[in-house]
Enzyme design. Structure first.
Site, PDB file in Angstrom:
ATOM      1  CD  GLU A 121     -27.746 -31.990  38.152  1.00 22.72           C
ATOM      2  OE1 GLU A 121     -26.812 -32.688  37.678  1.00 22.72           O
ATOM      3  OE2 GLU A 121     -28.821 -31.799  37.563  1.00 22.72           O
TER       4      GLU A 121
ATOM      5  CB  CYS B  87     -19.502 -31.779  38.435  1.00 20.11           C
ATOM      6  SG  CYS B  87     -20.367 -30.512  37.514  1.00 20.11           S
TER       7      CYS B  87
ATOM      8  CD  GLU C 146     -16.010 -35.381  41.400  1.00 23.81           C
ATOM      9  OE1 GLU C 146     -16.567 -35.606  42.484  1.00 23.81           O
ATOM     10  OE2 GLU C 146     -16.518 -34.711  40.500  1.00 23.81           O
TER      11      GLU C 146
ATOM     12  N   GLY D  14     -23.408 -31.547  44.777  1.00 23.87           N
ATOM     13  CA  GLY D  14     -22.251 -31.805  45.628  1.00 23.87           C
ATOM     14  C   GLY D  14     -21.748 -33.220  45.448  1.00 23.87           C
ATOM     15  CB  SER D  15     -19.411 -35.130  47.465  1.00 20.84           C
ATOM     16  OG  SER D  15     -19.991 -34.999  48.748  1.00 20.84           O
TER      17      SER D  15
ATOM     18  CE  LYS E 100     -24.948 -25.564  53.570  1.00 23.34           C
ATOM     19  NZ  LYS E 100     -23.490 -25.339  53.410  1.00 23.34           N
TER      20      LYS E 100
HETATM   21  P1  NAP Z   1     -20.070 -31.483  49.321  1.00 24.75           P
HETATM   22  O1  NAP Z   1     -19.062 -31.642  50.359  1.00 24.75           O
HETATM   23  O2  NAP Z   1     -20.972 -32.601  49.009  1.00 24.75           O
HETATM   24  O3  NAP Z   1     -20.909 -30.171  49.716  1.00 24.75           O
HETATM   25  C1  NAP Z   1     -21.937 -29.661  48.927  1.00 24.75           C
HETATM   26  C2  NAP Z   1     -22.928 -28.925  49.797  1.00 24.75           C
HETATM   27  O4  NAP Z   1     -23.571 -29.829  50.705  1.00 24.75           O
HETATM   28  C3  NAP Z   1     -22.291 -27.850  50.689  1.00 24.75           C
HETATM   29  O5  NAP Z   1     -23.153 -26.741  50.777  1.00 24.75           O
HETATM   30  C4  NAP Z   1     -22.173 -28.584  52.000  1.00 24.75           C
HETATM   31  O6  NAP Z   1     -22.035 -27.746  53.122  1.00 24.75           O
HETATM   32  C5  NAP Z   1     -23.466 -29.342  52.019  1.00 24.75           C
HETATM   33  N1  NAP Z   1     -23.500 -30.458  52.982  1.00 24.75           N
HETATM   34  C6  NAP Z   1     -22.455 -31.135  53.539  1.00 24.75           C
HETATM   35  N2  NAP Z   1     -22.905 -32.081  54.396  1.00 24.75           N
HETATM   36  C7  NAP Z   1     -24.257 -32.007  54.388  1.00 24.75           C
HETATM   37  C8  NAP Z   1     -25.288 -32.715  55.062  1.00 24.75           C
HETATM   38  N3  NAP Z   1     -25.023 -33.694  55.924  1.00 24.75           N
HETATM   39  N4  NAP Z   1     -26.575 -32.383  54.807  1.00 24.75           N
HETATM   40  C9  NAP Z   1     -26.871 -31.392  53.932  1.00 24.75           C
HETATM   41  N5  NAP Z   1     -25.940 -30.683  53.273  1.00 24.75           N
HETATM   42  C10 NAP Z   1     -24.642 -30.980  53.492  1.00 24.75           C
HETATM   43  O7  NAP Z   1     -19.433 -31.123  47.949  1.00 24.75           O
HETATM   44  P2  NAP Z   1     -18.255 -30.092  47.659  1.00 24.75           P
HETATM   45  O8  NAP Z   1     -16.990 -30.720  48.077  1.00 24.75           O
HETATM   46  O9  NAP Z   1     -18.619 -28.757  48.192  1.00 24.75           O
HETATM   47  O10 NAP Z   1     -18.368 -30.006  46.060  1.00 24.75           O
HETATM   48  C11 NAP Z   1     -17.726 -30.900  45.249  1.00 24.75           C
HETATM   49  C12 NAP Z   1     -18.663 -31.955  44.709  1.00 24.75           C
HETATM   50  O11 NAP Z   1     -19.765 -31.375  44.018  1.00 24.75           O
HETATM   51  C13 NAP Z   1     -17.975 -32.821  43.686  1.00 24.75           C
HETATM   52  O12 NAP Z   1     -18.291 -34.171  43.872  1.00 24.75           O
HETATM   53  C14 NAP Z   1     -18.526 -32.337  42.371  1.00 24.75           C
HETATM   54  O13 NAP Z   1     -18.454 -33.209  41.319  1.00 24.75           O
HETATM   55  C15 NAP Z   1     -19.906 -31.970  42.730  1.00 24.75           C
HETATM   56  N6  NAP Z   1     -20.460 -31.007  41.780  1.00 24.75           N
HETATM   57  C16 NAP Z   1     -21.437 -31.443  40.925  1.00 24.75           C
HETATM   58  C17 NAP Z   1     -21.988 -30.579  40.000  1.00 24.75           C
HETATM   59  C18 NAP Z   1     -23.080 -31.033  39.089  1.00 24.75           C
HETATM   60  O14 NAP Z   1     -23.808 -30.221  38.571  1.00 24.75           O
HETATM   61  N7  NAP Z   1     -23.265 -32.307  38.870  1.00 24.75           N
HETATM   62  C19 NAP Z   1     -21.550 -29.267  39.939  1.00 24.75           C
HETATM   63  C20 NAP Z   1     -20.547 -28.858  40.817  1.00 24.75           C
HETATM   64  C21 NAP Z   1     -20.014 -29.750  41.747  1.00 24.75           C
HETATM   65  P3  NAP Z   1     -20.521 -27.387  53.595  1.00 24.75           P
HETATM   66  O15 NAP Z   1     -20.045 -26.404  52.635  1.00 24.75           O
HETATM   67  O16 NAP Z   1     -20.645 -26.842  54.952  1.00 24.75           O
HETATM   68  O17 NAP Z   1     -19.766 -28.681  53.600  1.00 24.75           O
END
Ligand code: NAP
Ligand code: MG
Length: 505
Positions: free
Chosen positions: A273, A307, A408, A251-252, A198
């Site tokens: 992650e 991240c 962040e 993600g977050s 996804k």
């Molecule tokens: P996000 O809002 O958490 O979204 C990540 C993914 O989760 C997206 O595909 C999102 O879909 C999906 N999602 C949202 N709500 C969900 C739910 N209720 N159930 C299942 N999946 C759901 O994060 P983002 O804003 O896209 O990315 C930024 C974050 O990712 C930051 O905190 C960053 O630090 C972190 N990150 C971490 C790493 C690592 O390796 N540690 C690498 C890159 C990024 P939608 O797109 O439709 O919202």
């Protein structure tokens, strides 16, 4: 610096990209291309221009169910992990990497359009690292072993085997669309799982193109499936589905909490992650020229949408002014522009209007709480006014307690803060709920080792920043995640251990 923009300075879309964007894009389920059963779609937008690129299917619970059934069927039939030899699986994964390389210009344009990043960066960083990831794990298929355990019961033979977990739902963000997907898909495949990917709603295109390459490579249908859609619908349905054995999520932290709650009823495996607020510490004895350039790119690489961004910058007080001035000079040289400009910028826009508002909100909050910017701080207008462009921003006069120093931001904003001694900065660096990465710049070996041991983070960079490799484990302490991707650790993350006892006398 902002690059001038003239329409004639855009890079032409490749014919394949133009054709792809013009098609009716579909979900990839069980080796077939199908629209969402409800017919729902959503738009994906180019953040450089605000223009709609394409409409993609918006998968709902019933599409998730169809994908889970397809993946389940393939997994249960053993078509991937039992009927093919490990060597055949490795060869298919390697072939996929070859196809990614052969289609690198297309994949790079799709990520540049969807995410806004400079196409040259996508082609020289994102795509090759992704292909490399598949190659590394292609090699693993033939090396997944168990152990013979010397148990104490006389006459008893005990050994372990590693088996795939089953159907894995992989949910990824938008900052490195192809690469974040590759980090999860490659080890999950190597360990013998079937996958439902996804992608983020902001950047669905390269995932759909990748599915074509899976098809071309000749993977058995159902091994790899792609569902574009929203997190709250498609993502949530994957997490709740009893037919999904594992969720791999990047993600977050807030979405991670929802995922943990929603996976409680099925107790499926979850690896996470998550984000960070990584401390980057510059000691006065460091090679300051190197540290200045390193800290600039630790902060602003990929527009801070990383991240591991080194977004808390601690600088020893006696060199503070000099280092901050050096960073401001470096930042002044950074060229911001559209991802598909002929004269390639160093940085593109942030990924969306929402992200722009979030980051600008943090910047306003920084000013309101007494911080001041030595450079940056504004949204870029002029020829870039239709996109989501923000000046790289360096804040000083920041207390550790400020929101901009604790949370962040995931955008081009760094907080530079002075420190007086090593114990103090170690304490301050570790005072965070996150623990993804941390780093320091010093010529003193004892300091380097002491900090490597005492910083509470999954990755420590010394006199460097941002390096990753498919072979080296990556992941977070504390609220930055559960589990480790990359290296042998990711094979463990995507497999179960079975212990077998046999009475042998
Ligand atoms: P996000 O809002 O958490 O979204 C990540 C993914 O989760 C997206 O595909 C999102 O879909 C999906 N999602 C949202 N709500 C969900 C739910 N209720 N159930 C299942 N999946 C759901 O994060 P983002 O804003 O896209 O990315 C930024 C974050 O990712 C930051 O905190 C960053 O630090 C972190 N990150 C971490 C790493 C690592 O390796 N540690 C690498 C890159 C990024 P939608 O797109 O439709 O919202
Ligand atoms: Mg987009």
């Amino acid at each position: 610096m902002t690059l001038p923009v003239f329409p004639e300075t855009y890079i032409d879309l490749l014919p394949e990209v133009r054709a792809f964007l013009g098609e009716e894009l579909k979900l990839y389920i069980g080796g077939r291309w199908v629209p969402a059963l409800s017919g729902a779609t959503f738009e994906t937008v180019d953040p450089s221009t605000g223009r709609v690129l394409a409409r993609v299917p918006s998968a709902q619970a019933e599409d998730v169910d169809a994908a889970v059934r397809a993946a389940r069927q393939t997994f249960d039939s053993g078509a991937w992990h039992l009927k093919l030899t490990a060597s055949e699986r490795g060869r298919l994964i390697w072939r996929l990497a070859d196809l990614m390389e052969a289609h690198a210009p297309i994949l790079a344009q799709l990520d540049a359009l969807d995410n806004g990043k400079p196409v040259k960066k996508a082609q020289t960083v994102d795509v090759p690292l992704s292909a490399d990831h598949f190659r590394y794990y292609a090699g693993w298929t033939t090396k997944i072993e168990g152990a013979t355990i010397p148990v104490s019961t006389p006459g008893m033979f005990n050994y372990t085997v590693r088996e795939p977990i089953g159907v894995c739902g992989l949910i990824v963000p938008w900052n490195y669309p192809l690469l974040m997907a590759a980090w999860k898909i490659a080890p999950a495949l190597a360990a013998g799982n079937c996958i439902i990917l996804k992608p983020a709603e902001q950047t669905p295109l390269s995932a759909l193109y990748l599915a074509r390459l899976f098809e071309e490579a000749g993977f058995p249908p159902g091994v790899f499936n792609v569902l574009t859609g929203y997190g709250e619908t498609a993502g949530a349905a994957l997490v709740e589905h009893p037919g999904v054995d594992k969720i791999g999520f990047t993600g977050s932290a807030s979405v991670a909490r929802t995922i943990i709650r929603n996976s409680a009823s099925t107790l499926k495996r979850v690896s996470l992650e998550l984000g960070g607020k990584s401390p980057n510490i510059i000691f006065a004895d460091a090679d300051l020229e190197q540290a200045v350039v390193g800290a600039t790119w630790a902060s602003f690489g990929n527009n801070g949408q990383s991240c591991t961004a080194g977004s808390r910058l601690y600088i020893e007080r006696r060199v503070f002014d000099r280092v901050v001035e050096g960073i401001a000079d470096e930042v002044a040289k950074i060229r911001v522009g559209m991802g598909m400009q002929a004269e390639q910028p160093d940085l593109g826009p942030v990924v969306s209007g929402d992200q722009l508002n979030t980051v600008m909100g943090y910047i306003q909050d920084g000013y309101a709480s007494g911080a001041h910017s030595v450079i940056g701080g504004k949204r870029l207008g002029g020829a870039l006014a239709d996109g989501y462009f923000i000046e790289p921003t360096v804040f000083v006069n920041v207390q550790d307690s400020l929101k901009i120093a604790r949370e962040e931001i995931f955008g081009p904003v760094v907080c530079a803060m002075p420190f007086d001694d090593a114990d103090e900065v170690l304490r301050r660096a570790n005072e965070t709920p996150f623990g993804l990465a941390a780093g320091l710049w010093t010529r003193d070996l004892a300091t380097a080792h002491r900090f490597a041991a005492k910083l509470r983070a999954g990755t420590i960079w010394i006199n460097t920043w941002g390096d990753t490799d498919a072979a080296s484990p990556f992941g977070g302490y504390k609220q930055s995640g559960h589990g480790r991707e990359m290296g042998k650790e990711a094979i463990d993350l995507y497999s179960e251990v079975k212990s077998v006892w046999l009475r042998a006398d």
